[in-house]
Design a protein around this motif. Structure first.
Motif, PDB file in Angstrom:
ATOM      1  N   PHE A  54      86.605 -98.341 -54.605  1.00 51.85           N
ATOM      2  CA  PHE A  54      86.250 -97.606 -56.058  1.00 51.85           C
ATOM      3  C   PHE A  54      86.488 -98.542 -57.354  1.00 51.85           C
ATOM      4  CE2 PHE A  54      89.070 -93.780 -54.112  1.00 51.85           C
ATOM      5  CZ  PHE A  54      87.815 -93.572 -53.346  1.00 51.85           C
ATOM      6  N   LEU A  55      87.609 -99.451 -57.362  1.00 53.00           N
ATOM      7  CA  LEU A  55      87.580-100.368 -58.488  1.00 53.00           C
ATOM      8  C   LEU A  55      86.553-101.376 -58.845  1.00 53.00           C
ATOM      9  CD1 LEU A  55      91.382-100.454 -58.823  1.00 53.00           C
ATOM     10  CD2 LEU A  55      89.831 -99.041 -60.049  1.00 53.00           C
ATOM     11  N   SER A  56      85.864-101.812 -57.759  1.00 47.79           N
ATOM     12  CA  SER A  56      84.730-102.776 -57.581  1.00 47.79           C
ATOM     13  C   SER A  56      83.353-102.245 -57.747  1.00 47.79           C
ATOM     14  CB  SER A  56      84.950-103.795 -56.411  1.00 47.79           C
ATOM     15  OG  SER A  56      84.622-103.213 -55.030  1.00 47.79           O
ATOM     16  N   LEU A  57      83.313-101.068 -57.317  1.00 49.44           N
ATOM     17  CA  LEU A  57      81.742-100.623 -57.306  1.00 49.44           C
ATOM     18  C   LEU A  57      81.664 -99.538 -58.558  1.00 49.44           C
ATOM     19  CD1 LEU A  57      81.470 -99.483 -53.398  1.00 49.44           C
ATOM     20  CD2 LEU A  57      80.472-101.667 -55.014  1.00 49.44           C
ATOM     21  N   LEU A  58      82.570 -99.052 -59.077  1.00 47.79           N
ATOM     22  CA  LEU A  58      82.628 -98.062 -60.096  1.00 47.79           C
ATOM     23  C   LEU A  58      83.098 -98.480 -61.724  1.00 47.79           C
ATOM     24  CD1 LEU A  58      84.029 -94.923 -58.246  1.00 47.79           C
ATOM     25  CD2 LEU A  58      81.489 -95.431 -58.642  1.00 47.79           C
ATOM     26  N   LYS A  59      82.401 -98.148 -62.560  1.00 48.59           N
ATOM     27  CA  LYS A  59      82.927 -98.382 -63.954  1.00 48.59           C
ATOM     28  C   LYS A  59      82.869 -97.116 -64.747  1.00 48.59           C
ATOM     29  CE  LYS A  59      78.329 -99.871 -65.134  1.00 48.59           C
ATOM     30  NZ  LYS A  59      77.575 -99.113 -64.439  1.00 48.59           N
ATOM     31  N   ALA A  60      83.195 -97.345 -65.958  1.00 49.12           N
ATOM     32  CA  ALA A  60      83.116 -95.963 -66.962  1.00 49.12           C
ATOM     33  C   ALA A  60      81.776 -95.544 -67.045  1.00 49.12           C
ATOM     34  CB  ALA A  60      83.701 -96.520 -68.200  1.00 49.12           C
ATOM     35  N   GLY A  61      81.757 -94.134 -66.811  1.00 50.21           N
ATOM     36  CA  GLY A  61      80.483 -93.504 -66.815  1.00 50.21           C
ATOM     37  C   GLY A  61      79.812 -93.098 -65.663  1.00 50.21           C
ATOM     38  N   ASP A  62      80.184 -93.744 -64.674  1.00 52.91           N
ATOM     39  CA  ASP A  62      79.846 -93.576 -63.179  1.00 52.91           C
ATOM     40  C   ASP A  62      80.476 -92.141 -62.772  1.00 52.91           C
ATOM     41  OD1 ASP A  62      78.306 -95.948 -63.238  1.00 52.91           O
ATOM     42  OD2 ASP A  62      79.757 -97.183 -62.058  1.00 52.91           O
ATOM     43  N   HIS A  63      79.783 -91.707 -61.570  1.00 51.53           N
ATOM     44  CA  HIS A  63      80.219 -90.394 -60.965  1.00 51.53           C
ATOM     45  C   HIS A  63      80.697 -90.984 -59.713  1.00 51.53           C
ATOM     46  CE1 HIS A  63      79.560 -86.487 -59.069  1.00 51.53           C
ATOM     47  NE2 HIS A  63      80.719 -86.327 -59.785  1.00 51.53           N
ATOM     48  N   LEU A  64      81.854 -90.155 -58.924  1.00 51.39           N
ATOM     49  CA  LEU A  64      82.051 -90.429 -57.549  1.00 51.39           C
ATOM     50  C   LEU A  64      82.227 -89.097 -56.958  1.00 51.39           C
ATOM     51  CD1 LEU A  64      83.761 -91.769 -55.185  1.00 51.39           C
ATOM     52  CD2 LEU A  64      85.641 -91.495 -56.541  1.00 51.39           C
TER      53      LEU A  64
END
Length: 136
Positions: free
Chosen positions: A28-38
């Motif tokens: 989660f923390l390596s692939l996602l950043k602010a503005g992304d959706h999971l």
């Protein structure tokens, strides 16, 4: 160990972590950043679910819990900012199965990655055995 695991799974690389929660956090923390959706399975390990639904929104990451066994529900949950779909199969604590091939097709169509927690599956039936491409 990581090299052997990669060989067993038929993939280029593998990463070992101390716990499954650490693995999910790393993904989660390596692939996602602010503005992304999971999109996360509505039924999964409680620690992963809590991280996704409580901590990630504080980092500006939108999260949608979804029944990943229902392709129509997944399609409806997809957004232009969806970067990752996180599945667990068999699910824990409710042992239901997710059609990973169908989920991968939806992820690819959306330009998103698919991560799969297969803790309850053995390497004999793990996702790497049938898939190529963008599964983490």
């Amino acid at each position: 160990m990581e090299e052997r695991l990669a060989g067993l799974e038929g993939v280029e690389d593998a990463l070992a972590t101390v716990t499954g929660f650490a693995a999910a956090a790393a993904v989660f923390l390596s692939l996602l950043k602010a503005g992304d959706h999971l999109i996360v399975s509505e039924v999964c390990y409680a620690g992963d679910y809590e991280l996704a639904t409580r901590a990630l929104p504080d980092l500006g990451i939108e999260v949608t819990p979804c029944d990943l066994t229902d392709p129509a529900a997944v399609r409806a949950a997809l957004r232009p900012t969806t970067r990752l779909i996180h599945a667990e199969t068999p699910c824990n604590p409710i042992p239901r199965l997710t059609d990973l091939a169908a989920l991968l097709a939806l992820a690819r169509e959306a330009g998103a990655l698919l991560s799969v927690d297969s803790t309850l599956a053995t390497p004999v039936i793990s996702p790497g055995r049938w898939s190529t491409g963008r599964i983490w």
